[in-house]
Design an enzyme around this catalytic site. Structure first.
Site, short mmCIF file in Angstrom:
data_model
loop_
_atom_site.label_atom_id
_atom_site.label_comp_id
_atom_site.label_asym_id
_atom_site.label_seq_id
_atom_site.Cartn_x
_atom_site.Cartn_y
_atom_site.Cartn_z
N HIS A 132 -6.72 -13.48 -7.33
CA HIS A 132 -7.53 -12.51 -6.59
C HIS A 132 -8.95 -12.55 -7.12
O HIS A 132 -9.17 -12.78 -8.31
CB HIS A 132 -6.95 -11.10 -6.73
CG HIS A 132 -7.55 -10.14 -5.74
ND1 HIS A 132 -8.78 -9.56 -5.94
CD2 HIS A 132 -7.12 -9.71 -4.53
CE1 HIS A 132 -9.07 -8.80 -4.89
NE2 HIS A 132 -8.08 -8.87 -4.02
N LYS A 170 0.86 -1.18 0.00
CA LYS A 170 0.00 0.00 0.00
C LYS A 170 0.90 1.24 0.00
O LYS A 170 2.03 1.15 0.45
CB LYS A 170 -0.90 0.02 1.25
CG LYS A 170 -1.67 -1.27 1.51
CD LYS A 170 -2.89 -1.38 0.62
CE LYS A 170 -3.67 -2.66 0.93
NZ LYS A 170 -4.79 -2.87 0.03
#
Length: 470
Positions: free
Chosen positions: A285, A166
């Site tokens: 994902h 992130k």
């Protein structure tokens, strides 16, 4: 009378067959059907069977040129849903001849295709599928599976640790690689591209791949452990996706990643075949899954998407956390976690499993717990998911007050403490907080993490819950 009789006739006359005995080779589906007012459940169930197999809205002359009895889907059982006035579970059996071998795409085009827009139904949800072994054997499945992955990584007896880098968008490739290095050096097994990271103006894919590979090799050399970074190969075209996977292989990294629902099953299966042929692990994902699976009365349950992924191919898949920020009830989550990992799963309605499923020789998929989890969750995660899992802490690593590497250290210490306590026979559910506190006494990094996140919880009831018992 001889000849063709034109006109519209009720679906249930042809497609509702309660006396039918299912075959071992049939694909079985459990649909949650909400008919429009005035439509009887038999007609609604038969309509689902018809519209997802051989039927159309009127009788057609060409029906006479084939054997409908051989090819039609059949609604063979209907049961009301406890606690719901107008919902029914309709069971449909499909002959295997209706489906192309080795194609999840074709299977879904039939079973969850046009029928979901059908006017006679207010809502429709596919709850579960029983895939016959004869059909499973036409799929390669996961590129490698759980045991091969452990052998490649030389890591045994504990869950694996990951971290999503992130901020998910906006970092340059160099800074991104730096964050990867710090996390891996601190003790994580994997770092991960966020699912949104493909090849944007601020960080093109090739630059990211190079800097991440450099970070990985540097961390490996310093720690003596095998490390991985999920390089997201998802792209706008299949050709571009394969180009990225080929480059990852040339760099010698162990794992690539794909967004299988936005990328599509055709692309995913191609990538899975490439990964097996070239020794790459494949992390999957599930971005977009909640669009399909979150509403209780319409769409498709995630356990079906999970089964489809095991057929199409992937070595890891995100599967909810039970304790973090994203949707997932414990019994339901564990139901499809077992579907992903085990060779054989018994029917168990208390966990939402409608059919017994035999995976024959298809390798298992490692479930990934990710989303709003931190060190205080570690005992619960270790207890819920067991060893064959990846626990992924994005903010729970990078949000550490001392930086990325100490954040990674805190997670690794917490995990090792939980595994040690479990192996000594301690009860992680009851003693979890005490185990973490004990470990934090000799790990300042863990102590700092414990202090930051001591009050954080995401307490909302799950939307998708099990039906009450009858």
């Amino acid at each position: 009378s001889v000849g063709f009789k034109a006109g519209v006739k009720e679906y249930k006359l042809t497609y509702y067959t309660p006396e039918y005995e299912t075959k071992d080779t049939d694909i079985l589906a459990a649909f949650r059907v909400t008919p429009q007012p005035g439509v009887p459940p038999e007609e609604a169930g038969a309509a689902v069977a018809a519209e997802s197999s051989t039927g159309t809205w009127t009788t057609v002359w060409t029906d006479g040129l084939t054997s409908l009895d051989r090819y039609k889907g059949r609604c063979y059982h209907i049961e009301p849903v406890p606690g719901e006035a107008d919902q029914y579970i309709c069971y449909v059996a499909y002959p295997l001849d209706l489906f192309e071998e080795g194609s999840v795409t074709n299977m879904f085009t039939s079973i969850v295709g046009n029928v979901f827009g059908f006017k006679a139904l207010r809502a429709l949800r596919l709850e579960d599928l029983r895939i016959p072994t004869a059909y499973i054997k036409t799929f390669q499945g996961p590129p490698h599976g759980i045991q091969v992955e452990r052998d490649k990584l030389n890591k045994y007896g504990r869950p694996l640790l990951g971290c999503t880098i992130k901020p998910k968008l906006g970092l340059s490739a160099k800074n991104y690689g730096r964050a990867v290095y710090e996390c891996l050096r601190g003790g994580l097994d994997f770092t991960k591209d966020d699912e949104n990271v493909n090849s944007q103006p601020f960080m093109r894919w090739r630059d990211r791949f190079l800097f991440c590979a450099e970070a990985l090799y540097k961390a490996q050399a310093e720690t003596g452990e095998i490390k991985g970074h999920y390089l997201n190969a998802t792209a706008g075209t299949c050709e571009e996706m394969m180009k990225r996977a080929v480059f990852a292989r040339e760099l010698g990294v162990p794992i690539v990643m794909h967004d299988y629902l936005t990328g599509g099953f055709t692309a995913n299966t191609s990538l899975a075949h490439y990964c097996r042929d070239n020794g790459l692990l494949l992390h999957i994902h599930r971005a977009m899954h909640a669009v399909i699976d979150r509403q209780k009365n319409h769409g498709m349950h995630f356990r079906v998407l999970a089964k489809a992924l095991r057929m199409s191919g992937g070595d890891h898949i995100h599967a909810g956390t039970v304790v973090g920020k994203l949707e997932g009830e414990r019994d339901i989550t564990l139901g499809f976690v077992d579907l992903l990992r085990d060779d054989f799963i018994e029917k168990d309605r208390s966990r939402g499993i409608y059919f017994t499923q035999d995976w024959v020789s298809l390798p298992g998929v490692i479930p990934v717990a990710s989303g709003g989890i931190h060190v205080w969750h570690m005992p619960a995660l270790t207890e819920i998911f067991g060893d064959d899992s990846v626990l992924q802490f994005g903010g729970g690593t990078l949000g550490h007050p001392w930086g990325n590497a100490p954040g990674a250290v805190a997670n690794r210490v917490a995990l090792e403490a939980c595994v040690k306590a479990r192996n000594e026979g301690r009860d992680l559910a009851a003693e979890g907080n005490a185990i973490i506190r004990e470990a934090s006494k000799w790990s300042p990094q863990l102590a700092a993490a414990c202090e930051v996140w001591k009050e954080i919880k995401f307490e909302f009831k799950a939307v998708d819950t099990l039906d009450p018992e009858k």
